[in-house]
Design a protein around this motif. Structure first.
Motif, PDB file in Angstrom:
ATOM      1  N   GLU A   1       1.139  -1.402   0.040  1.00 54.03           N
ATOM      2  CA  GLU A   1       0.095  -0.141  -0.327  1.00 54.03           C
ATOM      3  C   GLU A   1       1.258   1.401  -0.228  1.00 54.03           C
ATOM      4  N   ILE A   2       1.996   1.280   0.460  1.00 50.09           N
ATOM      5  CA  ILE A   2       2.605   2.588   1.368  1.00 50.09           C
ATOM      6  C   ILE A   2       3.240   2.628  -0.638  1.00 50.09           C
ATOM      7  N   TYR A   3       4.389   1.327  -0.870  1.00 52.61           N
ATOM      8  CA  TYR A   3       4.726   1.579  -2.487  1.00 52.61           C
ATOM      9  C   TYR A   3       3.877   2.114  -3.353  1.00 52.61           C
ATOM     10  N   ARG A   4       2.827   1.922  -3.101  1.00 52.96           N
ATOM     11  CA  ARG A   4       1.643   1.593  -4.953  1.00 52.96           C
ATOM     12  C   ARG A   4       2.154   3.273  -4.696  1.00 52.96           C
ATOM     13  N   ASP A   5       1.729   4.381  -3.676  1.00 53.31           N
ATOM     14  CA  ASP A   5       1.467   5.370  -3.489  1.00 53.31           C
ATOM     15  C   ASP A   5       2.660   6.061  -3.359  1.00 53.31           C
ATOM     16  N   SER A   6       4.230   5.597  -3.264  1.00 57.21           N
ATOM     17  CA  SER A   6       5.411   6.558  -2.944  1.00 57.21           C
ATOM     18  C   SER A   6       5.968   6.815  -4.805  1.00 57.21           C
ATOM     19  N   SER A   7       7.089   7.590  -5.107  1.00 56.16           N
ATOM     20  CA  SER A   7       7.696   7.921  -6.166  1.00 56.16           C
ATOM     21  C   SER A   7       8.395   6.173  -6.246  1.00 56.16           C
ATOM     22  N   SER A   8       8.872   5.213  -5.916  1.00 58.91           N
ATOM     23  CA  SER A   8       9.703   3.889  -6.127  1.00 58.91           C
ATOM     24  C   SER A   8       8.854   3.469  -7.223  1.00 58.91           C
ATOM     25  N   GLY A   9       7.407   3.612  -6.852  1.00 55.73           N
ATOM     26  CA  GLY A   9       6.510   2.320  -6.994  1.00 55.73           C
ATOM     27  C   GLY A   9       6.473   1.478  -6.527  1.00 55.73           C
ATOM     28  N   LEU A  10       6.028   0.305  -7.320  1.00 59.63           N
ATOM     29  CA  LEU A  10       5.552  -1.722  -7.141  1.00 59.63           C
ATOM     30  C   LEU A  10       7.194  -1.964  -7.143  1.00 59.63           C
ATOM     31  N   HIS A  11       7.953  -1.609  -8.094  1.00 58.14           N
ATOM     32  CA  HIS A  11       8.914  -2.147  -8.619  1.00 58.14           C
ATOM     33  C   HIS A  11      10.062  -2.902  -7.741  1.00 58.14           C
ATOM     34  N   ILE A  12      10.723  -2.118  -6.201  1.00 58.44           N
ATOM     35  CA  ILE A  12      11.036  -2.894  -5.322  1.00 58.44           C
ATOM     36  C   ILE A  12      10.773  -3.355  -4.653  1.00 58.44           C
ATOM     37  N   LEU A  13       9.345  -3.568  -4.460  1.00 56.63           N
ATOM     38  CA  LEU A  13       9.023  -4.555  -3.585  1.00 56.63           C
ATOM     39  C   LEU A  13       9.098  -6.242  -3.593  1.00 56.63           C
ATOM     40  N   GLU A  14       9.299  -7.044  -2.564  1.00 51.58           N
ATOM     41  CA  GLU A  14       8.963  -8.131  -2.599  1.00 51.58           C
ATOM     42  C   GLU A  14       7.772  -9.002  -3.239  1.00 51.58           C
ATOM     43  N   THR A  15       7.813  -9.741  -3.712  1.00 52.31           N
ATOM     44  CA  THR A  15       6.695 -10.507  -4.018  1.00 52.31           C
ATOM     45  C   THR A  15       6.324 -11.334  -2.574  1.00 52.31           C
ATOM     46  N   LEU A  16       4.958 -11.810  -2.177  1.00 54.67           N
ATOM     47  CA  LEU A  16       4.796 -12.239  -1.575  1.00 54.67           C
ATOM     48  C   LEU A  16       5.413 -13.157  -1.177  1.00 54.67           C
ATOM     49  N   PRO A  17       5.570 -14.427  -2.110  1.00 56.40           N
ATOM     50  CA  PRO A  17       6.146 -16.013  -1.663  1.00 56.40           C
ATOM     51  C   PRO A  17       7.516 -14.905  -1.137  1.00 56.40           C
ATOM     52  N   GLN A  18       7.899 -14.220  -1.621  1.00 49.84           N
ATOM     53  CA  GLN A  18       9.499 -13.967  -1.281  1.00 49.84           C
ATOM     54  C   GLN A  18       9.887 -13.365  -0.134  1.00 49.84           C
ATOM     55  N   PHE A  19       8.779 -12.785   0.469  1.00 48.03           N
ATOM     56  CA  PHE A  19       8.065 -11.467   1.776  1.00 48.03           C
ATOM     57  C   PHE A  19       8.449 -12.512   2.870  1.00 48.03           C
ATOM     58  N   LEU A  20       7.478 -14.187   2.576  1.00 51.77           N
ATOM     59  CA  LEU A  20       7.695 -14.602   3.653  1.00 51.77           C
ATOM     60  C   LEU A  20       8.358 -15.636   3.648  1.00 51.77           C
ATOM     61  N   GLU A  21       8.623 -15.798   2.754  1.00 53.47           N
ATOM     62  CA  GLU A  21      10.409 -16.729   3.459  1.00 53.47           C
ATOM     63  C   GLU A  21      11.632 -16.251   3.264  1.00 53.47           C
ATOM     64  N   SER A  22      11.747 -14.611   3.896  1.00 53.63           N
ATOM     65  CA  SER A  22      13.007 -14.578   3.789  1.00 53.63           C
ATOM     66  C   SER A  22      13.026 -13.621   5.300  1.00 53.63           C
ATOM     67  N   ARG A  23      11.318 -14.352   5.886  1.00 53.72           N
ATOM     68  CA  ARG A  23      11.431 -12.899   7.006  1.00 53.72           C
ATOM     69  C   ARG A  23      11.107 -14.600   7.804  1.00 53.72           C
ATOM     70  N   ARG A  24      10.847 -15.677   8.156  1.00 58.06           N
ATOM     71  CA  ARG A  24      10.682 -16.979   8.702  1.00 58.06           C
ATOM     72  C   ARG A  24      10.494 -16.910   9.275  1.00 58.06           C
ATOM     73  N   ASP A  25      11.738 -16.100  10.618  1.00 53.64           N
ATOM     74  CA  ASP A  25      12.401 -16.321  11.923  1.00 53.64           C
ATOM     75  C   ASP A  25      12.329 -14.676  12.414  1.00 53.64           C
ATOM     76  N   HIS A  26      11.712 -14.018  11.680  1.00 57.19           N
ATOM     77  CA  HIS A  26      11.478 -12.621  12.305  1.00 57.19           C
ATOM     78  C   HIS A  26      10.438 -12.577  12.841  1.00 57.19           C
ATOM     79  N   ARG A  27      10.498 -11.797  13.692  1.00 58.44           N
ATOM     80  CA  ARG A  27       9.089 -10.800  14.332  1.00 58.44           C
ATOM     81  C   ARG A  27       8.647  -9.496  14.404  1.00 58.44           C
ATOM     82  N   PHE A  28       7.066  -9.270  14.167  1.00 61.09           N
ATOM     83  CA  PHE A  28       6.551  -8.193  14.144  1.00 61.09           C
ATOM     84  C   PHE A  28       5.381  -7.863  14.999  1.00 61.09           C
TER      85      PHE A  28
END
Length: 253
Positions: free
Chosen positions: A159-186
């Motif tokens: 949502e944030i990147y959609r409205d940003s000047s950099s756009g969505l092209h630098i955002l990880e895909t959802l599977p990439q995000f979930l895999e890379s943050r496997r042991d992280h806490r939010f």
């Protein structure tokens, strides 16, 4: 050609970003984040020679406490000189102007976190002393809510990147995000999210995702790194600093 010192401007942002990439090697997303959230023209000093940006530095306002007493502190950041122009005194010129400005603005101290130990001698030659071992981020940990489904964090970033000047092209895909943050806490606080990565048996804050970009008040979470201090007004006692390690709190944004 004479060296001309100027404050930052909208026109000079592309030059600053180019020099940042050259010196620090950060990716474009990080650089854009800095200029969107932290860059202030009035706290940016640039050195030009023959129209070329050869050196730059920034300073941020920090909430500092010296044994429960609040102090006005400038955090020196993003000091960079293009490779071909080093050892020509550009940083000294910028730093002299920096000291004049923060003295006129009634700052008490300046703090710098050198990128590596090889830079400690440089800053000490400018009067920085007293290595401080604690430099803490602050968050409202008692009010943070653990996020069980981290897909909502990715959706917020989208949502944030959609409205940003950099756009969505630098955002990880959802599977990439979930895999890379496997042991992280939010955790969440209002509309903001906080991401913690595992480190040395604990967790370290590495990202704040905030659509509004506003500061979040808090208690100490973590962060320890050696900082050097320049006492501008003579209010600090080096022996007391070494013994008791007063707290310096860097509030995000």
């Amino acid at each position: 050609m004479p060296i001309i010192i100027k404050h930052g401007s909208k026109k000079s942002i592309p030059l600053m970003k180019s020099l940042w990439r050259e010196v620090f090697g950060d990716d474009q997303a990080f650089i854009d984040c800095f200029f969107s959230n932290f860059y202030r023209p009035s706290r940016t000093l640039l050195a030009f020679e023959d129209g070329r940006l050869v050196s730059m530095m920034y300073y941020l306002d920090i909430n500092a406490k010296y044994f429960k007493k609040k102090m006005k502190c400038a955090y020196l950041y993003g000091v960079a000189t293009t490779m071909s122009e080093r050892r020509r005194g550009h940083f000294r010129r910028l730093h002299d102007t920096f000291l004049e400005e923060i003295s006129a603005k009634k700052y008490d101290i300046a703090v710098v976190l050198p990128e590596n130990e090889g830079l400690y001698g440089l800053y000490k030659s400018f009067g920085y002393t007293m290595s401080l071992k604690r430099f803490a981020y602050k968050l409202f940990t008692q009010d943070l809510v653990k996020v069980e489904n981290i897909e909502e964090v990715w959706n917020k970033k989208k949502e944030i990147y959609r409205d940003s000047s950099s756009g969505l092209h630098i955002l990880e895909t959802l599977p990439q995000f979930l895999e890379s943050r496997r042991d992280h806490r939010f955790f969440s606080y209002g509309s903001s999210y906080f991401a913690f990565a595992p480190k040395n048996g604990s967790y370290e804050l590495y990202e704040v995702i905030s659509p509004s970009g506003e500061s979040v008040p808090a208690e100490i979470v973590h962060y320890e790194r050696s900082a050097l201090i320049l006492d501008i007004t003579g209010k600090l006692d080096p022996e007391q600093i070494e013994k008791q390690k007063p707290e310096f709190n860097y509030l995000l944004n």
